[in-house]
Design a protein around this motif. Structure first.
Motif, PDB file in Angstrom:
ATOM      1  N   UNK A 176       0.838  -1.198   0.000  1.00  0.00           N
ATOM      2  CA  UNK A 176       0.000   0.000   0.000  1.00  0.00           C
ATOM      3  C   UNK A 176       0.874   1.250   0.000  1.00  0.00           C
ATOM      4  N   UNK A 177       1.923   1.251   0.797  1.00  0.00           N
ATOM      5  CA  UNK A 177       2.800   2.427   0.868  1.00  0.00           C
ATOM      6  C   UNK A 177       3.531   2.649  -0.454  1.00  0.00           C
ATOM      7  N   UNK A 178       3.939   1.592  -1.114  1.00  0.00           N
ATOM      8  CA  UNK A 178       4.581   1.731  -2.430  1.00  0.00           C
ATOM      9  C   UNK A 178       3.596   2.369  -3.416  1.00  0.00           C
ATOM     10  N   UNK A 179       2.365   1.892  -3.425  1.00  0.00           N
ATOM     11  CA  UNK A 179       1.358   2.464  -4.325  1.00  0.00           C
ATOM     12  C   UNK A 179       1.110   3.932  -3.975  1.00  0.00           C
ATOM     13  N   UNK A 180       0.980   4.231  -2.694  1.00  0.00           N
ATOM     14  CA  UNK A 180       0.729   5.622  -2.278  1.00  0.00           C
ATOM     15  C   UNK A 180       1.881   6.539  -2.675  1.00  0.00           C
ATOM     16  N   UNK A 181       3.088   6.048  -2.559  1.00  0.00           N
ATOM     17  CA  UNK A 181       4.225   6.887  -2.957  1.00  0.00           C
ATOM     18  C   UNK A 181       4.232   7.124  -4.464  1.00  0.00           C
ATOM     19  N   UNK A 182       3.806   6.120  -5.224  1.00  0.00           N
ATOM     20  CA  UNK A 182       3.684   6.306  -6.668  1.00  0.00           C
ATOM     21  C   UNK A 182       2.602   7.330  -6.992  1.00  0.00           C
ATOM     22  N   UNK A 183       1.508   7.284  -6.252  1.00  0.00           N
ATOM     23  CA  UNK A 183       0.441   8.259  -6.439  1.00  0.00           C
ATOM     24  C   UNK A 183       0.938   9.669  -6.115  1.00  0.00           C
ATOM     25  N   UNK A 184       1.641   9.801  -5.007  1.00  0.00           N
ATOM     26  CA  UNK A 184       2.184  11.108  -4.622  1.00  0.00           C
ATOM     27  C   UNK A 184       3.161  11.616  -5.678  1.00  0.00           C
ATOM     28  N   UNK A 185       4.017  10.749  -6.173  1.00  0.00           N
ATOM     29  CA  UNK A 185       4.981  11.141  -7.209  1.00  0.00           C
ATOM     30  C   UNK A 185       4.253  11.584  -8.473  1.00  0.00           C
ATOM     31  N   UNK A 186       3.193  10.861  -8.844  1.00  0.00           N
ATOM     32  CA  UNK A 186       2.424  11.243 -10.028  1.00  0.00           C
ATOM     33  C   UNK A 186       1.772  12.610  -9.819  1.00  0.00           C
ATOM     34  N   UNK A 187       1.152  12.809  -8.665  1.00  0.00           N
ATOM     35  CA  UNK A 187       0.510  14.100  -8.379  1.00  0.00           C
ATOM     36  C   UNK A 187       1.525  15.240  -8.376  1.00  0.00           C
ATOM     37  N   UNK A 188       2.706  14.986  -7.845  1.00  0.00           N
ATOM     38  CA  UNK A 188       3.759  16.011  -7.857  1.00  0.00           C
ATOM     39  C   UNK A 188       4.162  16.356  -9.288  1.00  0.00           C
ATOM     40  N   UNK A 232       3.471  14.930 -23.771  1.00  0.00           N
ATOM     41  CA  UNK A 232       4.806  14.386 -24.075  1.00  0.00           C
ATOM     42  C   UNK A 232       5.481  13.922 -22.786  1.00  0.00           C
ATOM     43  N   UNK A 233       5.401  14.724 -21.748  1.00  0.00           N
ATOM     44  CA  UNK A 233       5.991  14.343 -20.457  1.00  0.00           C
ATOM     45  C   UNK A 233       5.365  13.054 -19.927  1.00  0.00           C
ATOM     46  N   UNK A 234       4.051  12.944 -20.057  1.00  0.00           N
ATOM     47  CA  UNK A 234       3.372  11.729 -19.606  1.00  0.00           C
ATOM     48  C   UNK A 234       3.863  10.512 -20.404  1.00  0.00           C
ATOM     49  N   UNK A 235       3.960  10.646 -21.699  1.00  0.00           N
ATOM     50  CA  UNK A 235       4.387   9.538 -22.566  1.00  0.00           C
ATOM     51  C   UNK A 235       5.819   9.104 -22.219  1.00  0.00           C
ATOM     52  N   UNK A 287       8.702  -2.652 -15.280  1.00  0.00           N
ATOM     53  CA  UNK A 287       7.399  -2.172 -15.696  1.00  0.00           C
ATOM     54  C   UNK A 287       6.943  -1.160 -14.659  1.00  0.00           C
ATOM     55  N   UNK A 288       5.925  -0.385 -14.991  1.00  0.00           N
ATOM     56  CA  UNK A 288       5.432   0.578 -14.012  1.00  0.00           C
ATOM     57  C   UNK A 288       4.660  -0.163 -12.925  1.00  0.00           C
ATOM     58  N   UNK A 289       4.356   0.518 -11.867  1.00  0.00           N
ATOM     59  CA  UNK A 289       3.696  -0.118 -10.730  1.00  0.00           C
ATOM     60  C   UNK A 289       2.333  -0.676 -11.123  1.00  0.00           C
ATOM     61  N   UNK A 290       1.602   0.051 -11.963  1.00  0.00           N
ATOM     62  CA  UNK A 290       0.296  -0.430 -12.419  1.00  0.00           C
ATOM     63  C   UNK A 290       0.469  -1.672 -13.295  1.00  0.00           C
ATOM     64  N   UNK A 291       1.426  -1.623 -14.198  1.00  0.00           N
ATOM     65  CA  UNK A 291       1.676  -2.762 -15.085  1.00  0.00           C
ATOM     66  C   UNK A 291       2.160  -3.991 -14.349  1.00  0.00           C
ATOM     67  N   UNK A 292       2.792  -3.790 -13.219  1.00  0.00           N
ATOM     68  CA  UNK A 292       3.260  -4.917 -12.422  1.00  0.00           C
ATOM     69  C   UNK A 292       2.152  -5.500 -11.546  1.00  0.00           C
ATOM     70  N   UNK A 350      -4.804   8.533 -12.492  1.00  0.00           N
ATOM     71  CA  UNK A 350      -4.055   8.671 -13.754  1.00  0.00           C
ATOM     72  C   UNK A 350      -5.019   8.853 -14.928  1.00  0.00           C
ATOM     73  N   UNK A 351      -6.007   7.978 -15.030  1.00  0.00           N
ATOM     74  CA  UNK A 351      -6.954   8.039 -16.147  1.00  0.00           C
ATOM     75  C   UNK A 351      -7.767   9.332 -16.089  1.00  0.00           C
ATOM     76  N   UNK A 352      -8.158   9.750 -14.901  1.00  0.00           N
ATOM     77  CA  UNK A 352      -8.903  11.004 -14.760  1.00  0.00           C
ATOM     78  C   UNK A 352      -8.099  12.195 -15.254  1.00  0.00           C
ATOM     79  N   UNK A 353      -6.838  12.260 -14.825  1.00  0.00           N
ATOM     80  CA  UNK A 353      -5.986  13.368 -15.262  1.00  0.00           C
ATOM     81  C   UNK A 353      -5.768  13.325 -16.771  1.00  0.00           C
ATOM     82  N   UNK A 354      -5.433  12.149 -17.290  1.00  0.00           N
ATOM     83  CA  UNK A 354      -5.158  12.024 -18.722  1.00  0.00           C
ATOM     84  C   UNK A 354      -6.404  12.330 -19.544  1.00  0.00           C
ATOM     85  N   UNK A 355      -7.565  11.855 -19.116  1.00  0.00           N
ATOM     86  CA  UNK A 355      -8.825  12.147 -19.823  1.00  0.00           C
ATOM     87  C   UNK A 355      -9.069  13.648 -19.881  1.00  0.00           C
ATOM     88  N   UNK A 356      -8.875  14.305 -18.758  1.00  0.00           N
ATOM     89  CA  UNK A 356      -9.073  15.748 -18.706  1.00  0.00           C
ATOM     90  C   UNK A 356      -8.084  16.475 -19.613  1.00  0.00           C
TER      91      UNK A 356
END
Length: 181
Positions: A52-64, A79-82, A94-99, A122-128
Motif C-alpha cells: 500500500x505504501x509503495x502504491x501511495x508513494x507512486x500516487x504522490x509522485x504522479x501528483x507532484x 509528451x511528459x506523460x508519454x 514495468x510501471x507499478x500499475x503494469x506490475x 491517472x486516467x482522470x488526469x489524462x482524460x481531462x
C-alpha cells in the motif's frame, strides 16, 4: 521520513517493478539492505502494508509531476506523460500499475483499493488533459477522451511489459506512435 523506512519502500518498489509483488519477500529486502526482517516488520507489519505504501508513494509522485506540469501547454504535458517511465527501460522494469494489475485478484483488498485509486487518478488526469487539448485544437481523435486515455495508458503499460520480455525497442516504438495524436 526515516532513512531505513524510505529504503525499504524504495527497494520494495524496485522489486515489484522487476519481479512482481508476489515474487518477493521481506527476506529479499532485508538481505539487500543488510537489516533484519524484524526491522521491516517494525515499519510494515504486513507485506500488504508495504505494498500500500509503495502504491501511495507512486500516487504522490504522479501528483507532484502533474502539478509541476500544470504550467506547460497541453502538448508538452502529454509528451511528459508519454516519457514518464523512460528511466525504467534500461532495467527492464514495468510501471507499478503494469506490475500489480496482472495479479490484481491475488492482491490483498487494501492494495486493490489503492491500485484502483491510483489508476483512476491517472486516467482522470489524462482524460481531462486530452479533453482540454482537443477543445483547444491541440489533439485530434474521434474516441471519447476517457476511451482515448484508456487506450494510451494501456499501450504504455503493455509496451513496458513487452520491452521486458523482448528486450527491444517496442516501448520507444509505441511512444512514437502515441505522440502522433
Amino acid at each position: 521520513m526515516n532513512d531505513t523506512r524510505s529504503e525499504i519502500i524504495r527497494l520494495a518498489g524496485e522489486l515489484i517493478r522487476s519481479i512482481g509483488y508476489n515474487s518477493f519477500s521481506y527476506a529479499d529486502i532485508s538481505k539487500q539492505l543488510n537489516i533484519k526482517n524484524a526491522a521491516i516488520h517494525y515499519y510494515f507489519p504486513s507485506k500488504s502494508d508495504l505494498g500500500v505504501e509503495v502504491i501511495r508513494q507512486n500516487l504522490t509522485a504522479f501528483k507532484d509531476r502533474i502539478e509541476d506540469w500544470k504550467k506547460l501547454d497541453y502538448r508538452q504535458q502529454f509528451v511528459n506523460y508519454i516519457h514518464m517511465h523512460d528511466s525504467f527501460i534500461n532495467n527492464y522494469w514495468v510501471c507499478i500499475v503494469g506490475s500489480l494489475a496482472p495479479s490484481y485478484d491475488t492482491l490483498p483488498e487494501n492494495m486493490q483499493k489503492e491500485l484502483q485509486h491510483l489508476i483512476n487518478t491517472i486516467i482522470g488526469w489524462l482524460s481531462n488533459l486530452l479533453d482540454e487539448g482537443r477543445k483547444n485544437s491541440v489533439f485530434l481523435f474521434n474516441e471519447s477522451s476517457k476511451t482515448k486515455a484508456y487506450m494510451i495508458h494501456s499501450a504504455l503499460l503493455s509496451s513496458l511489459q513487452m520491452n521486458k520480455v523482448l528486450k527491444n525497442d517496442v516501448y520507444k516504438s509505441i511512444q512514437t506512435g502515441l505522440l502522433n495524436i
